[in-house]
Design a protein around this motif. Sequence first.
Motif, PDB file in Angstrom:
ATOM      1  N   ARG A 142       0.791  -1.274   0.111  1.00 30.49           N
ATOM      2  CA  ARG A 142       0.213   0.112  -0.098  1.00 30.49           C
ATOM      3  C   ARG A 142       1.129   1.202   0.171  1.00 30.49           C
ATOM      4  O   ARG A 142       1.046   2.331  -0.490  1.00 30.49           O
ATOM      5  N   ALA A 143       1.965   1.019   0.646  1.00 33.95           N
ATOM      6  CA  ALA A 143       2.844   2.432   0.414  1.00 33.95           C
ATOM      7  C   ALA A 143       4.056   2.673  -0.575  1.00 33.95           C
ATOM      8  O   ALA A 143       3.392   3.531  -1.090  1.00 33.95           O
ATOM      9  N   ALA A 144       3.925   1.149  -1.186  1.00 39.42           N
ATOM     10  CA  ALA A 144       4.247   1.515  -3.064  1.00 39.42           C
ATOM     11  C   ALA A 144       3.439   2.006  -3.646  1.00 39.42           C
ATOM     12  O   ALA A 144       4.153   3.428  -5.005  1.00 39.42           O
ATOM     13  N   MET A 145       2.413   2.122  -3.523  1.00 44.70           N
ATOM     14  CA  MET A 145       1.563   2.546  -4.463  1.00 44.70           C
ATOM     15  C   MET A 145       1.563   3.560  -4.602  1.00 44.70           C
ATOM     16  O   MET A 145       0.950   4.958  -5.136  1.00 44.70           O
ATOM     17  N   ASP A 146       1.598   4.637  -3.424  1.00 40.57           N
ATOM     18  CA  ASP A 146       2.368   6.718  -2.798  1.00 40.57           C
ATOM     19  C   ASP A 146       3.490   6.516  -3.494  1.00 40.57           C
ATOM     20  O   ASP A 146       3.256   7.746  -3.593  1.00 40.57           O
ATOM     21  N   PHE A 147       4.391   5.963  -4.052  1.00 44.74           N
ATOM     22  CA  PHE A 147       5.112   6.757  -4.889  1.00 44.74           C
ATOM     23  C   PHE A 147       5.521   6.567  -6.824  1.00 44.74           C
ATOM     24  O   PHE A 147       5.066   5.351  -6.648  1.00 44.74           O
ATOM     25  N   ARG A 148       5.829   7.072  -6.606  1.00 40.41           N
ATOM     26  CA  ARG A 148       6.226   7.641  -8.324  1.00 40.41           C
ATOM     27  C   ARG A 148       6.396   5.926  -8.989  1.00 40.41           C
ATOM     28  O   ARG A 148       7.384   5.155  -8.321  1.00 40.41           O
ATOM     29  N   MET A 149       5.922   5.258  -9.956  1.00 39.39           N
ATOM     30  CA  MET A 149       5.985   4.411 -10.691  1.00 39.39           C
ATOM     31  C   MET A 149       5.597   2.828  -9.239  1.00 39.39           C
ATOM     32  O   MET A 149       6.354   1.795  -9.324  1.00 39.39           O
ATOM     33  N   TYR A 150       5.121   3.526  -8.781  1.00 35.84           N
ATOM     34  CA  TYR A 150       4.791   1.933  -7.237  1.00 35.84           C
ATOM     35  C   TYR A 150       6.803   2.294  -6.888  1.00 35.84           C
ATOM     36  O   TYR A 150       6.644   0.410  -6.495  1.00 35.84           O
ATOM     37  N   ARG A 151       7.540   2.202  -7.321  1.00 34.76           N
ATOM     38  CA  ARG A 151       8.968   1.866  -6.916  1.00 34.76           C
ATOM     39  C   ARG A 151       9.228   2.349  -5.275  1.00 34.76           C
ATOM     40  O   ARG A 151       8.871   3.419  -4.649  1.00 34.76           O
ATOM     41  N   LEU A 152       9.177   1.467  -4.230  1.00 36.37           N
ATOM     42  CA  LEU A 152       9.434   1.826  -3.110  1.00 36.37           C
ATOM     43  C   LEU A 152      10.928   2.508  -2.285  1.00 36.37           C
ATOM     44  O   LEU A 152      11.751   2.321  -3.602  1.00 36.37           O
ATOM     45  N   PRO A 153      11.213   3.729  -1.688  1.00 32.80           N
ATOM     46  CA  PRO A 153      12.785   4.196  -1.790  1.00 32.80           C
ATOM     47  C   PRO A 153      13.049   3.860  -0.472  1.00 32.80           C
ATOM     48  O   PRO A 153      13.019   2.741  -0.443  1.00 32.80           O
ATOM     49  N   GLU A 154      14.149   3.865  -0.206  1.00 31.98           N
ATOM     50  CA  GLU A 154      15.456   3.123   0.505  1.00 31.98           C
ATOM     51  C   GLU A 154      14.703   3.509   1.726  1.00 31.98           C
ATOM     52  O   GLU A 154      14.574   2.097   2.670  1.00 31.98           O
ATOM     53  N   LEU A 155      13.520   4.427   2.540  1.00 36.74           N
ATOM     54  CA  LEU A 155      12.818   4.466   3.735  1.00 36.74           C
ATOM     55  C   LEU A 155      11.534   5.114   3.256  1.00 36.74           C
ATOM     56  O   LEU A 155      12.174   6.352   2.452  1.00 36.74           O
ATOM     57  N   PHE A 156      10.840   5.400   3.883  1.00 37.89           N
ATOM     58  CA  PHE A 156       9.831   6.301   4.390  1.00 37.89           C
ATOM     59  C   PHE A 156      10.034   6.943   5.909  1.00 37.89           C
ATOM     60  O   PHE A 156       9.290   6.388   6.428  1.00 37.89           O
ATOM     61  N   CYS A 157       9.071   8.276   5.650  1.00 37.87           N
ATOM     62  CA  CYS A 157       8.152   7.808   7.099  1.00 37.87           C
ATOM     63  C   CYS A 157       7.854   6.901   7.948  1.00 37.87           C
ATOM     64  O   CYS A 157       6.514   6.841   6.987  1.00 37.87           O
ATOM     65  N   GLY A 158       7.605   7.730   9.162  1.00 39.58           N
ATOM     66  CA  GLY A 158       7.064   6.696  10.067  1.00 39.58           C
ATOM     67  C   GLY A 158       5.537   6.872  10.864  1.00 39.58           C
ATOM     68  O   GLY A 158       4.980   6.541  11.580  1.00 39.58           O
ATOM     69  N   PHE A 159       5.109   7.662   9.478  1.00 44.72           N
ATOM     70  CA  PHE A 159       3.768   8.293  10.370  1.00 44.72           C
ATOM     71  C   PHE A 159       2.648   7.235  10.188  1.00 44.72           C
ATOM     72  O   PHE A 159       2.900   6.388   9.216  1.00 44.72           O
ATOM     73  N   ALA A 160       1.937   7.062  11.436  1.00 40.64           N
ATOM     74  CA  ALA A 160       0.581   6.219  11.577  1.00 40.64           C
ATOM     75  C   ALA A 160      -0.219   6.156  10.580  1.00 40.64           C
ATOM     76  O   ALA A 160      -0.983   7.708   9.698  1.00 40.64           O
TER      77      ALA A 160
END
Length: 166
Positions: free
Chosen positions: A131-149
């Motif tokens: 689900r997080a991947a859906m929020d990133f360009r081309m569904y590519r996961l970054p090295e890390l992302f913020c830990g917000f709930a």
Amino acid sequence: MHRTRRHPAGGGSGPCRHLPALEPRAPDARWSPPVPPGGRRAEVCSSNAGHALWAGIAEPARARTTAERLLSESMYSGWGIRTLAADEQGYNPISYHRGTVWPHDNALIVSGLRRYGFDREARCVFDGIVRAAMDFRMYRLPELFCGFARDEYAHAHAHAHERASA
């Protein structure tokens, strides 16, 4: 110090089945690393405990406790497992090592959860990362992302480090 053994939960298959496993001299040595001279132990709940599941060094009872803690509200953001629990002193959801979600770290943890038979928990983490991947360009996961709930933020947020390198 080393001996070959099968996975404690009855596994023992896969490419690493014949590699030696670290067997500490004291049962809790792998859970409480030695404190360097003049240093202090920082006893906090972090995603590092999930590495013990991945490596297969957790006894089954300890694995269950570890899985429960990793999926607790303070560790699992809804997007993935944070590097540091939200209820720990020093937690910061935008700090590189103190509360962000690392997809590669979560992949190891998912593998460890599956290794010990915690399929429901593994699926939960996997679903959050997807689900997080859906929020990133081309569904590519970054090295890390913020830990917000996830229940407080509608979208996963890239870490400043990632935004600067994009």
